[in-house]
Write an enzyme that holds these catalytic residues in place. Structure first.
Site, PDB file in Angstrom:
ATOM      1  N   VAL A  11      -5.337  -5.186   5.928  1.00 39.62           N
ATOM      2  CA  VAL A  11      -6.406  -5.373   4.948  1.00 39.62           C
ATOM      3  C   VAL A  11      -7.568  -6.146   5.568  1.00 39.62           C
ATOM      4  O   VAL A  11      -8.714  -5.691   5.556  1.00 39.62           O
ATOM      5  CB  VAL A  11      -5.863  -6.117   3.708  1.00 39.62           C
ATOM      6  N   GLY A 252      11.041  13.805  -0.789  1.00 42.19           N
ATOM      7  CA  GLY A 252      11.671  13.336   0.437  1.00 42.19           C
ATOM      8  C   GLY A 252      12.684  12.249   0.153  1.00 42.19           C
ATOM      9  O   GLY A 252      13.211  12.156  -0.966  1.00 42.19           O
ATOM     10  N   CYS A 259       3.611  -1.676   0.730  1.00 40.65           N
ATOM     11  CA  CYS A 259       2.862  -1.738  -0.528  1.00 40.65           C
ATOM     12  C   CYS A 259       3.647  -1.260  -1.748  1.00 40.65           C
ATOM     13  O   CYS A 259       3.893  -2.041  -2.663  1.00 40.65           O
ATOM     14  CB  CYS A 259       1.581  -0.943  -0.380  1.00 40.65           C
ATOM     15  N   LYS A 262       6.827  -3.288  -2.707  1.00 38.96           N
ATOM     16  CA  LYS A 262       6.457  -4.656  -3.108  1.00 38.96           C
ATOM     17  C   LYS A 262       5.678  -4.656  -4.430  1.00 38.96           C
ATOM     18  O   LYS A 262       5.946  -5.465  -5.317  1.00 38.96           O
ATOM     19  CB  LYS A 262       5.605  -5.255  -1.969  1.00 38.96           C
TER      20      LYS A 262
HETATM   21  C1  UGA Z   1      -0.403   2.827   0.000  1.00 38.13           C
HETATM   22  C2  UGA Z   1      -1.468   3.531  -0.843  1.00 38.13           C
HETATM   23  O1  UGA Z   1      -1.459   4.931  -0.568  1.00 38.13           O
HETATM   24  C3  UGA Z   1      -2.873   2.965  -0.575  1.00 38.13           C
HETATM   25  O2  UGA Z   1      -3.811   3.565  -1.457  1.00 38.13           O
HETATM   26  C4  UGA Z   1      -2.850   1.456  -0.805  1.00 38.13           C
HETATM   27  O3  UGA Z   1      -4.118   0.860  -0.566  1.00 38.13           O
HETATM   28  C5  UGA Z   1      -1.825   0.838   0.118  1.00 38.13           C
HETATM   29  O4  UGA Z   1      -0.533   1.387  -0.198  1.00 38.13           O
HETATM   30  C6  UGA Z   1      -1.831  -0.663  -0.068  1.00 38.13           C
HETATM   31  O5  UGA Z   1      -1.595  -1.131  -1.184  1.00 38.13           O
HETATM   32  O6  UGA Z   1      -2.159  -1.395   0.869  1.00 38.13           O
HETATM   33  P1  UGA Z   1       0.558   3.106   2.490  1.00 38.13           P
HETATM   34  O7  UGA Z   1       1.659   2.179   2.059  1.00 38.13           O
HETATM   35  O8  UGA Z   1      -0.124   2.858   3.779  1.00 38.13           O
HETATM   36  O9  UGA Z   1      -0.613   3.130   1.372  1.00 38.13           O
HETATM   37  O10 UGA Z   1       1.186   4.551   2.594  1.00 38.13           O
HETATM   38  P2  UGA Z   1       1.207   5.933   1.782  1.00 38.13           P
HETATM   39  O11 UGA Z   1       0.561   6.977   2.586  1.00 38.13           O
HETATM   40  O12 UGA Z   1       0.746   5.766   0.401  1.00 38.13           O
HETATM   41  O13 UGA Z   1       2.780   6.244   1.782  1.00 38.13           O
HETATM   42  C7  UGA Z   1       3.717   5.340   1.211  1.00 38.13           C
HETATM   43  C8  UGA Z   1       5.097   5.958   1.232  1.00 38.13           C
HETATM   44  O14 UGA Z   1       5.184   7.030   0.303  1.00 38.13           O
HETATM   45  C9  UGA Z   1       5.515   6.536   2.579  1.00 38.13           C
HETATM   46  O15 UGA Z   1       6.848   6.162   2.856  1.00 38.13           O
HETATM   47  C10 UGA Z   1       5.406   8.034   2.382  1.00 38.13           C
HETATM   48  O16 UGA Z   1       6.300   8.764   3.189  1.00 38.13           O
HETATM   49  C11 UGA Z   1       5.774   8.166   0.918  1.00 38.13           C
HETATM   50  N1  UGA Z   1       5.243   9.384   0.290  1.00 38.13           N
HETATM   51  C12 UGA Z   1       3.893   9.566   0.151  1.00 38.13           C
HETATM   52  C13 UGA Z   1       6.121  10.359  -0.185  1.00 38.13           C
HETATM   53  O17 UGA Z   1       7.359  10.208  -0.064  1.00 38.13           O
HETATM   54  N2  UGA Z   1       5.610  11.477  -0.783  1.00 38.13           N
HETATM   55  C14 UGA Z   1       4.284  11.662  -0.943  1.00 38.13           C
HETATM   56  O18 UGA Z   1       3.893  12.721  -1.516  1.00 38.13           O
HETATM   57  C15 UGA Z   1       3.407  10.698  -0.460  1.00 38.13           C
END
Ligand code: UGA
Length: 429
Positions: A11, A252, A259, A262
């Site tokens: 961040v 999945g 994020c 938590k």
């Molecule tokens: C997430 C949010 O997407 C951001 O918008 C937010 O700002 C951030 O948290 C934060 O609060 O800092 P991030 O944790 O980096 O971002 O990752 P994501 O791409 O959202 O994925 C999170 C998890 O969800 C991963 O394990 C991913 O594999 C899983 N996921 C995501 C799925 O299982 N299916 C999906 O369709 C999308």
């Protein structure tokens, strides 16, 4: 504007660098001297595509220091971007935020705006304001604003420079005007001005909604398996409806990262603390915990336990494009596989070194996928890295002792694997 940013994690650092890219003079503050020394040499302490290039491009406007005093005393705006990790009871740990607030209070010598960017429970900005006002060493006016971030790891630069929105939670004109100036360069990004509590809530409600969406599609995927539907087609069919949208419908073995796990627990904690109940979020958390073990359950029909077997693991991080292991499904599954006395071979293009620090002795870390698969009795896919997506049935058939492939990210082509000699299972297909 003269900007200081406390914290150089995802961040803080990404915010600092992107604000410099848009013309602000930015000083990034961290307590870790080693990190600061590396950043001064242009090396990013986090793995994030495009970040080092932007650090280099803006090096005249970017400064790094451990000396918070010099950074805060004459700043126009001070962003707080330190971590708010999960406490044992699920609530957010605000120790690091309040430590920065105390440092600001003892240091600032001119009127400024303190902006909370860290994800904090609703009402925290009010506490920050009180803490500042009660501890100021010099007679200055301070405004406090909430400005949550919405960047995802791996796409953090794009998510910031071309953000879906900038949310400014403000209670006075000084905060609003100052932040409008700080963000003046972000021309094509919608700006939403709210009060502070709404801004704080927007962050949690957004993350928790996305987590809920994932748990929902995972639950539907599990039912697809039972009734013989295919979740890929189901998600596609749902996604055409603009009211639903086609993103975050990828089934999945559950969400991980720093994020969603938590922030779902923190909002759930906040609700129960206020004698309220968030049934949907509770369900999302429970489903996700069960989902992480889904492949392991599937594997039991092939091997009741793994004693003496070679288990190949492809992908360790919580998602591709990051070296972050926090709440990754691999961390739940691999210890169970190891308890069975299996020989575990693992591959991950960037997460391997972090994993080795946690499990230095028990796992054979491989340099290539082929080496990982060699003589394996079963293969688990935990992360959909592009190198994994590109695999064909032949890659498994030629290397493995027994070609059993459990794909936890639905990243391999269903048709070709299903019609091959590979014993292939994924989620909801
Ligand atoms: C997430 C949010 O997407 C951001 O918008 C937010 O700002 C951030 O948290 C934060 O609060 O800092 P991030 O944790 O980096 O971002 O990752 P994501 O791409 O959202 O994925 C999170 C998890 O969800 C991963 O394990 C991913 O594999 C899983 N996921 C995501 C799925 O299982 N299916 C999906 O369709 C999308």
């Amino acid at each position: 504007m003269k900007v200081a940013v406390a914290g150089t994690g995802y961040v803080g650092l990404v915010t600092g660098v992107c604000l410099a890219e848009n013309g602000n003079e930015v000083t990034c503050v961290d307590i870790d001297e080693n990190k600061i020394a590396r950043m001064e040499q242009g090396i990013s302490p986090i793995y994030e595509p495009g970040l080092e290039e932007l650090m280099h491009k803006n090096k005249e406007r970017l400064h790094y220091t451990t000396d918070y005093q010099s950074a805060y005393e004459d700043a126009d705006v001070i962003f707080i971007g330190v971590g708010t990790p999960e406490k044992k009871d699920g609530s957010a740990n605000l120790t690091y935020v309040y430590r920065v607030v105390e440092q600001i209070a003892e240091t600032v010598r001119k009127d400024c705006v303190v902006v909370v960017k860290s994800t904090v429970p609703i009402g925290t900005n009010d506490k920050v304001e009180n803490l500042l006002k009660n501890n100021l060493k010099h007679p200055v006016n301070i405004s406090v604003a909430s400005n949550p971030e919405f960047l995802a790891q791996g796409t953090a630069i794009r998510d910031t420079l071309h953000a879906s929105r900038i949310v400014l939670g403000v209670e006075d004109k000084l905060a609003e005007d100052t932040l409008r100036t700080v963000y003046a360069g972000f021309k094509d990004v919608p700006l939403l001005i709210t009060n502070r509590k709404s801004a704080e809530m927007i962050k949690y409600a957004s993350n928790d909604f996305l987590a809920l969406k994932i748990s929902y599609i995972n639950e539907i995927a599990n039912l697809c398996e039972i009734v013989g539907a295919n979740i890929d087609d189901v998600a596609k069919g749902m996604g055409y409806d603009a009211r639903i949208g086609d993103r975050f419908l990828h089934a999945g073995i559950g969400y991980g990262g720093s994020c969603f796990p938590k922030d779902t627990k923190a909002l759930n904690w906040l609700a129960s603390y206020n004698d309220a109940e968030l049934k949907t979020i509770k369900a999302a958390i429970e489903i996700n915990e069960q989902q992480k073990l889904k492949l392991l359950k599937k594997s039991r029909k092939y091997y009741p336990d793994f004693t003496g077997l070679t288990v190949a693991v492809l992908g360790l991080t919580f998602k591709p494009g990051t070296d972050d292991l926090r709440e990754a499904p691999s961390l739940v599954n691999i210890p169970i596989i190891l308890e069975d006395n299996a020989k575990v071979k693992a591959w991950d293009p960037v997460g391997q070194e972090n994993f080795r620090r946690k499990f230095p002795d028990d796992i054979t870390y491989c340099d290539s996928i082929a080496e990982t698969l060699k003589d394996a009795d079963i293969c688990f896919i935990f992360t959909e890295w592009p190198e994994v997506r590109a695999l064909t049935p032949e890659d498994f058939l030629t290397s493995m002792k027994k070609p059993i492939v459990l794909d936890g990210r639905n990243c391999l082509d269903y048709e070709s694997f299903h019609s091959s000699d590979v014993i292939y299972e994924s989620i909801g297909r």
